[in-house]
Write a protein that holds these residues in place. Structure first.
Motif, mmCIF file in Angstrom:
data_model
loop_
_atom_site.group_PDB
_atom_site.id
_atom_site.type_symbol
_atom_site.label_atom_id
_atom_site.label_comp_id
_atom_site.label_asym_id
_atom_site.label_seq_id
_atom_site.Cartn_x
_atom_site.Cartn_y
_atom_site.Cartn_z
ATOM 1 N N GLY A 43 0.899 -1.186 -0.051
ATOM 2 C CA GLY A 43 -0.050 -0.012 0.043
ATOM 3 C C GLY A 43 0.885 1.238 0.002
ATOM 4 N N GLU A 44 0.390 2.305 0.509
ATOM 5 C CA GLU A 44 0.836 3.737 0.604
ATOM 6 C C GLU A 44 1.720 3.702 1.610
ATOM 7 O OE1 GLU A 44 -1.653 6.791 0.209
ATOM 8 O OE2 GLU A 44 -2.477 6.458 -1.970
ATOM 9 N N LEU A 47 10.860 -0.033 -3.722
ATOM 10 C CA LEU A 47 9.665 0.076 -3.005
ATOM 11 C C LEU A 47 8.604 0.986 -3.375
ATOM 12 C CD1 LEU A 47 9.490 -1.166 0.095
ATOM 13 C CD2 LEU A 47 10.286 1.015 0.981
ATOM 14 N N ASP A 48 7.740 0.199 -4.011
ATOM 15 C CA ASP A 48 6.782 1.250 -4.725
ATOM 16 C C ASP A 48 5.566 1.810 -3.740
ATOM 17 O OD1 ASP A 48 7.805 0.401 -7.147
ATOM 18 O OD2 ASP A 48 6.433 -1.517 -7.314
ATOM 19 N N GLY A 49 5.308 2.742 -3.718
ATOM 20 C CA GLY A 49 3.999 3.401 -3.015
ATOM 21 C C GLY A 49 4.952 4.153 -1.910
ATOM 22 N N LEU A 50 6.176 4.377 -1.939
ATOM 23 C CA LEU A 50 6.679 5.268 -0.911
ATOM 24 C C LEU A 50 6.264 6.671 -1.007
ATOM 25 C CD1 LEU A 50 8.531 5.602 1.470
ATOM 26 C CD2 LEU A 50 10.531 5.619 -0.004
ATOM 27 N N TYR A 96 11.106 5.849 -5.671
ATOM 28 C CA TYR A 96 10.925 7.146 -6.051
ATOM 29 C C TYR A 96 9.873 7.643 -5.000
ATOM 30 C CZ TYR A 96 13.271 5.617 -10.335
ATOM 31 O OH TYR A 96 14.201 5.149 -11.217
ATOM 32 N N ILE A 97 10.267 8.555 -4.219
ATOM 33 C CA ILE A 97 9.666 9.345 -3.281
ATOM 34 C C ILE A 97 8.341 9.953 -3.790
ATOM 35 C CG2 ILE A 97 9.606 10.499 -0.886
ATOM 36 C CD1 ILE A 97 12.483 9.648 -0.574
ATOM 37 N N GLN A 98 7.392 9.710 -3.606
ATOM 38 C CA GLN A 98 6.361 10.668 -4.277
ATOM 39 C C GLN A 98 6.029 11.918 -3.995
ATOM 40 O OE1 GLN A 98 3.094 8.129 -5.041
ATOM 41 N NE2 GLN A 98 4.332 6.267 -5.287
ATOM 42 N N GLU A 99 6.248 12.138 -2.806
ATOM 43 C CA GLU A 99 5.600 13.361 -2.186
ATOM 44 C C GLU A 99 6.815 14.114 -1.439
ATOM 45 O OE1 GLU A 99 2.437 12.591 0.521
ATOM 46 O OE2 GLU A 99 1.186 11.858 -0.971
#
Length: 1252
Positions: free
Chosen positions: A1160-1161, A1182-1185, A1207-1210
């Protein structure tokens, strides 16, 4: 040592024959009488050459280990050679005692070196024979009785021959009186106490060329106006050089040339007043009894008369028996350059003093007056007329003197020094002075910051360490010159060899004493007469030093501390320092730096130059300016890069090679020639000899056991990444380490690895994020490797079979490395190598069947890691190598099956099958009772892919096992009909692949990433490493594993609900377990299988969980010693709770969260006081990071943050709160790298960004 061994052996013999035990008080035999009863005792003067001695001692240790073992005694008893075996054991023990007695001495005496070589060869033969006998005894059975009788006769004959060899070598020592063991080592009168290696480089081999000899009279009468200095020295003290100097001194022409002459023998301790008085008396033109009766002048009056002579007259001064550079540093200030062509002749027995007195630009020649058996040499300047004053000549208080101490070689006497080349005597000093101008600004600032850091009134010790040739002394010397004026007292001293505490404190006293360090004329010299005489004891020196530095802010540099014992002696006696004083220590060894500096932040490791700085330094040295090769010399770029790669950022090497090339034609041909023959050039080219000598000092300083380990490394190719596991296991198999008081041989070998790292002999490949030990691989600096190759070839230790090697001479070597570029055949191999003596074979490249033959009987190590072309049918010859202790087939992917005859390898300790196709081990493996390391299975990549999922992707008609087996059989038949050789496989190999891989995997639905082990594996009591075991087929294997109480590392796969309780019970009972890996494919995976662990192993340090987990097991929070945790495909849902639990583990240093470890997220927040010991954080795929936040005082020790395709999304915040962060490693496509670099550059600790 030898005496005690002799007493012990004599006592045993007498006791066995009914004679009362030997009483030392009734009759004391001197060690000399043990060696020879006829020759009178002589003063010990012959010593061991370091490499031969070290290898000899290592081999003797191995031979004695076998000779004294219970197995050897049993063999000897059964074969009827017990008396010979006992005699050989006693003789070897005596030889070992001789070598240990002489270990601290190092000389190139050829006779002793030959004897050491013979001892080594005999020890090899003893070890080989005893081990061979042991293997033969192991094979005895009733049906082999006729062969046993033949063996007895053959063995008895061989033992007699061996005994004769041992006796002959032992008698050779007696005949030639090679080693005289007196129990103590008094210094011989002619022995040189301290000679810097950088000076010893400088002596021309003038004995080879008659034309290089010079006449001393002509040298003295050379025209000129400047003050000159000539130093004269030779082996044998004054006996040879004094008559030569006296004859020139009394020469009529010289008498006429120099109206003022004086000859002074320096007394010890040095008395300045007597020295000047003697000079003045001899300067008087009238000679007679009036001079002797004249009242001595004192103080100012004497100084004025002396100055009147030396300022107005042309003078000739002979200083006889100058022994220290400190004396010269005081005396030289008395003699101005009066521009009248005056001359000072210095007679000394020390190479270091000779070259420093003559100056940096001095050259050396043998004097024509030398006798046949007495070589006398003169050091003199080239004849500069630039008006340089004598006070500019290098001395310990000048900058050149500071740099001259950089990375000195071991002290040695004149006989050794004569073999070197003087053309580069001071080249290292000059080289490193220049090198500090490039790429060292950051380092200088760091050291200055450490010196001036706020620390209150207490003393701080700052340690600068790194490998030889980095320029530690130059760097610290520059900082010292810049800042010493900010301290009340300051001194810079290079530690000389041998280490004498009184001399060190005496040097410090001279520099710290304001009068002796600041006054530069004869008045100042005389002012210290009272302090210089009588000589001070150590206690008096300590008291005087205490007075000088009491309540003073002092700065002291101790350059080149080479042992912890030296530092212990210094700090034990050194007076207390306060008021913010500083001591700066330079050393090559990390453990010494750690001992000197209590605070970790005061330890600074000097690294090699960066590529860009190395390139600038190189071009500046070659072309005398900063040149861009791609613009001015594009044709030289390729060769320049190869040269810089060899130098690997070592300033000494860059400047020395650059200086050499500056005087050569700037052509591709010349530079290519240097690249192709760099090894030979380092040895024979005097202009490059500095590099070899400086680096060789690090080798010479190794204890004998580490020398053997280091000389093993040339087996591996240039730039090869050598795994720690592989090296340690191989050293153990070779007998380089043995169990000591409960500590395993492997543990000791691992200590050897870290010791070589701390001494900078091998370099960590990189900071590992995969090993709980921090360093899991190493490599060797190219130039250090050249030294290793040269030394190992001298000892017939390692031979690299590669394209272009000699085909003419058959070499007797112990370790054979076959390079990937060697294309020879069997006859070529046998013409080059005597295979009967080879103990290890390592193949890089492609396997050829003739590498193993009947001639190879003594092979212990066969390392085929990563070798191509190895198939099942090749193993039939390999399993006949009964002496094998180490067998690695790691990465040999075609291997599918091990023959049942593997059980014949009774000596096997390491079996590495990782990366092969093997899924089932033979039953005979139970016979390998010495096996302690067993690794098999393929490296798992994705636990989501299971057998069931693969089958589901097939057409419906093929989803049952029968169809799959039919399809596999058809493929097999097609391959068989394709020809007799299919990509190296023969028919038998193909059948093995079907029967031993395809059939079991399909029929039993096996996880192909592990191996099935047979019942009875519990008999392998020596096992401490086992993996990866497939436990999916039942609980019996787990019950067997439970019996392996010595297991420290275990890997299992195939975990399911049926075996989970048995697994958890087994793991709980393995109390010594340190590393545990558990894996399960597909669904439900590990979910619900690890929740009932009764008591996890208390010593568990590494835990890897691969597979669907959902919830982090509760028992993990009890792992107080856990250092490393790795999760993959675990799909944990409660992220915050999991991170909170992990953050409370007190010792957790490495945390790897890989693919789908969290579902998850994901929002990671590292709160205050969380992860107190975390050093490495690795996030991989690590998807969803969504976010990564570091709070203030959270993860205080984090040094490495690695993101691999994560990839850190935020947001990513709080990096500025990581005080120890050193690097951020990125693997993947990250668009904001430059912005990140800029942000990190603003942090106080200035972490760097690395793109992997």
């Amino acid at each position: 040592m030898c005496f005690y061994l002799y007493q012990s052996q004599l006592r045993d013999v007498l006791f066995q024959n009914g004679v009362p035990p030997f009483n030392p008080s009734l009759a004391i035999l001197s060690p000399t009488s043990i060696i020879s009863t006829t020759a009178p005792p002589i003063e010990p003067k012959l010593t061991m050459e370091a490499t031969g001695l070290s290898v000899g001692k290592s081999v003797l240790n191995g031979a004695l280990g076998y000779a004294k073992s219970a197995l050897a005694e049993e063999v000897a008893l059964q074969l009827g050679v017990r008396r010979d075996q006992a005699f050989i054991t006693d003789e070897l023990e005596m030889m070992q005692g001789f070598l240990m007695t002489a270990h601290e001495e190092r000389d190139d005496n050829m006779v002793v070196k030959i004897w050491v070589k013979q001892v080594r060869d005999v020890a090899y033969n003893v070890e080989d024979c005893l081990q061979d006998f042991a293997v033969r005894l192991d094979k005895q059975s009733w049906w082999r009785l006729p062969l046993t009788l033949l063996d007895r006769r053959r063995v008895a004959k061989e033992m007699k021959e061996l005994r004769a060899k041992v006796e002959d070598v032992s008698q050779r020592n007696v005949r030639y009186n090679l080693i005289n063991t007196t129990g103590s080592r008094p210094a011989a009168p002619g022995r040189q106490p301290s000679i810097a290696g950088t000076t010893m480089l400088g002596i021309q081999d003038a004995t080879k060329q008659e034309k290089s000899k010079v006449d001393l009279v002509q040298l003295i009468n050379k025209k000129g106006t400047d003050l000159r200095v000539i130093t004269v020295g030779g082996k044998g003290a004054d006996l040879g050089q004094t008559p030569i100097i006296w004859a020139a001194y009394e020469d009529p022409e010289i008498k006429n040339n120099f109206p003022c002459r004086a000859w002074v023998r320096l007394m010890h301790p040095f008395s300045p007043e007597d020295f000047v008085q003697s000079l003045v008396e001899q300067f008087h033109t009238s000679v007679g009894v009036d001079i002797l009766l004249e009242t001595k002048k004192m103080g100012q009056e004497l100084a004025e008369e002396f100055n009147g002579y030396v300022n107005a007259k042309k003078f000739l001064i002979v200083l006889n028996d100058l022994s220290t550079i400190e004396e010269w540093n005081r005396i030289k200030r008395c003699f101005p350059n009066n521009k009248k062509g005056s001359l000072i002749i210095v007679s000394t027995r020390q190479v270091e003093v000779a070259s420093l007195c003559a100056g940096q630009e001095s050259i050396v020649s043998e004097l024509k007056q030398s006798s046949i058996d007495q070589n006398i040499y003169a050091f003199y300047e080239k004849g500069s007329q630039d008006g340089t004053d004598l006070t500019m000549v290098a001395g310990p208080s000048s900058k050149s003197a500071v740099t001259n101490g950089t990375d000195q070689s071991q002290g040695a006497d004149w006989n050794h020094a004569m073999r070197k080349s003087f053309s580069c005597a001071m080249s290292m000093t000059t080289a490193l002075e220049e090198s500090h101008l490039v790429g060292r600004d950051k380092e200088m600032k760091k050291i200055r910051d450490l010196i001036f850091a706020e620390a209150g009134e207490q003393l701080e010790v700052i340690s600068v360490w790194g490998m030889g040739g980095l320029g530690k002394t130059t760097l610290v010397g520059d900082v010292y010159q810049q800042i010493n004026c900010k301290f009340d007292k300051h001194a810079c001293v290079t530690i000389m060899r041998p280490f004498i505490l009184e001399e060190l404190f005496g040097s410090l006293f001279m520099q710290l004493d304001a009068e002796s360090s600041e006054k530069k004329d004869v008045v100042g010299l005389l002012g210290n007469a009272k302090k210089a005489s009588p000589p001070m004891s150590l206690a008096e020196l300590v008291n005087e030093l205490a007075k000088l530095i009491e309540k003073k802010r002092s700065l002291i540099v101790l350059d080149d501390v080479s042992s912890t014992a030296e530092w212990d002696l210094i700090v034990r006696k050194f007076p207390k320092m306060t008021n913010g004083s500083r001591i700066i220590v330079t050393t090559r060894e990390e453990n010494i730096a750690n001992l000197c500096s209590v605070k970790k932040e005061n330890i600074y490791k000097l690294e090699a130059l960066k590529d860009s700085d190395a390139r600038v330094l190189f071009t500046k040295k070659v072309f005398k300016e900063t040149a861009y090769l791609d613009e001015k010399h594009p044709e030289l770029i390729e060769q320049a890069e190869l040269i810089l790669k060899k130098c690997s950022g070592l300033p000494l090497a860059i400047v020395t090679i650059g200086g050499f090339l500056a005087n050569q034609p700037q052509t591709v041909v010349e530079w290519r020639r240097l690249n192709e023959h760099i090894s030979a050039e380092l040895e024979i080219n005097p202009k490059l000899g500095t590099i070899l000598a400086v680096l060789t000092k690090s080798y010479d300083g190794l204890p004998y056991h580490l020398k053997s380990c280091f000389l093993y490394l040339p087996i591996f190719p240039e730039d090869y990444k050598v795994s720690r596991r592989r090296l340690v296991r191989r050293w153990t198999a070779e007998g380089y380490s043995r169990e000591v008081r409960g500590k395993s041989a492997e543990g000791i070998a691992d200590n050897y690895f870290m010791e070589l790292i701390s001494r900078s002999m091998i370099l960590p490949y990189q900071q590992s994020i995969r090993s709980r030990k921090g360093i899991d691989a190493c490599h060797v600096h190219d130039l250090m490797r050249e030294i290793g190759i040269s030394k190992s070839m001298e000892e017939n230790l390692v031979f690299r079979l590669e394209e272009g090697c000699s085909l003419n001479t058959q070499h007797v070597v112990r370790h054979l490395a076959i390079s990937s570029n060697w294309e020879g055949n069997q006859s070529d191999l046998e013409s080059i190598i005597d295979m009967s003596r080879v103990r290890s074979i390592t193949v890089f490249g492609k396997w050829k069947s003739f590498y193993i033959s009947d001639k190879i009987r003594l092979l212990r190590v066969l390392d085929l890691e990563g070798t191509s072309g190895v198939f099942d049918h090749h193993l039939e010859d390999i399993v006949k190598l009964f002496h094998l202790k180490y067998l690695s087939l790691r990465g040999c992917t075609p291997i599918c099956h091990l023959p049942d005859s593997l059980g014949n390898l009774k000596q096997l300790e390491t079996l590495d099958l990782r990366g092969t196709q093997i899924v089932k081990l033979p039953h005979s493996i139970r016979k390998l009772r010495k096996l302690n390391y067993l690794r098999a299975g393929k490296e798992p990549m994705d636990e989501d892919i299971s057998y069931e999922q693969v089958v589901e992707d097939l057409p419906a008609v093929m989803r049952n096992s029968a169809c799959l087996l039919t399809a596999s059989s058809m493929v097999l038949c097609a391959r068989c009909f394709a020809g007799s050789d299919f990509n190296g496989y023969n028919h038998r190999d193909l059948c093995s692949a079907f029967c031993c891989v395809a059939l079991p995997v399909v029929a039993m639905k096996l996880d192909a990433h592990g191996v099935v082990v047979p019942r009875g594996v519990r008999k392998l009591k020596a096992l401490h490493t086992l993996g990866v075991v497939n436990i999916s087929r039942g609980r019996i294997i787990l019950q067997n594993i439970r019996r392996l109480s010595g297991l420290r590392k275990l890997g299992v796969t195939g975990i399911n609900k049926r075996n989970s309780l048995e697994l958890q019970s087994t793991v709980s009972q393995l109390s010594r377990l340190e590393s545990l890996s558990m894996r399960s494919e597909g669904m439900p995976g590990l979910s619900g299988c690890l929740d009932d662990m009764p008591t996890p192993p208390e010593n568990l340090q590494s835990l890897k969980l691969y597979g669907n987990l959902v919830i982090l097991p509760a028992w993990i929070q009890t792992l107080g010693n856990l250092v490393k945790l790795k999760l993959r495909n675990s799909r944990i849902l409660d992220h915050r709770t999991a991170i909170q639990v992990l953050g409370e583990l007190p010792m957790l240093a490495i945390l790897c969260l890989w693919t789908k470890s969290f579902e998850g997220e994901v929002h990671f927040s590292f709160d205050q006081r969380a992860f107190p010991s975390l050093v490495v954080l690795h996030l991989d795929h690590l998807d969803g990071l969504k976010s990564l936040d570091f709070s203030l005082r959270g993860t205080p020790k984090l040094e490495v943050l690695q993101l691999s395709e994560t990839y850190i999304q935020e947001r990513c915040s709080g990096l500025q709160h990581l005080p120890m962060l050193k690097e951020v490693v990125l693997k993947g496509d990250y668009p904001c790298v430059e912005k990140l670099r800029a942000d990190l550059a603003k942090f106080p600790n200035r972490p760097v960004v690395k793109l992997n």
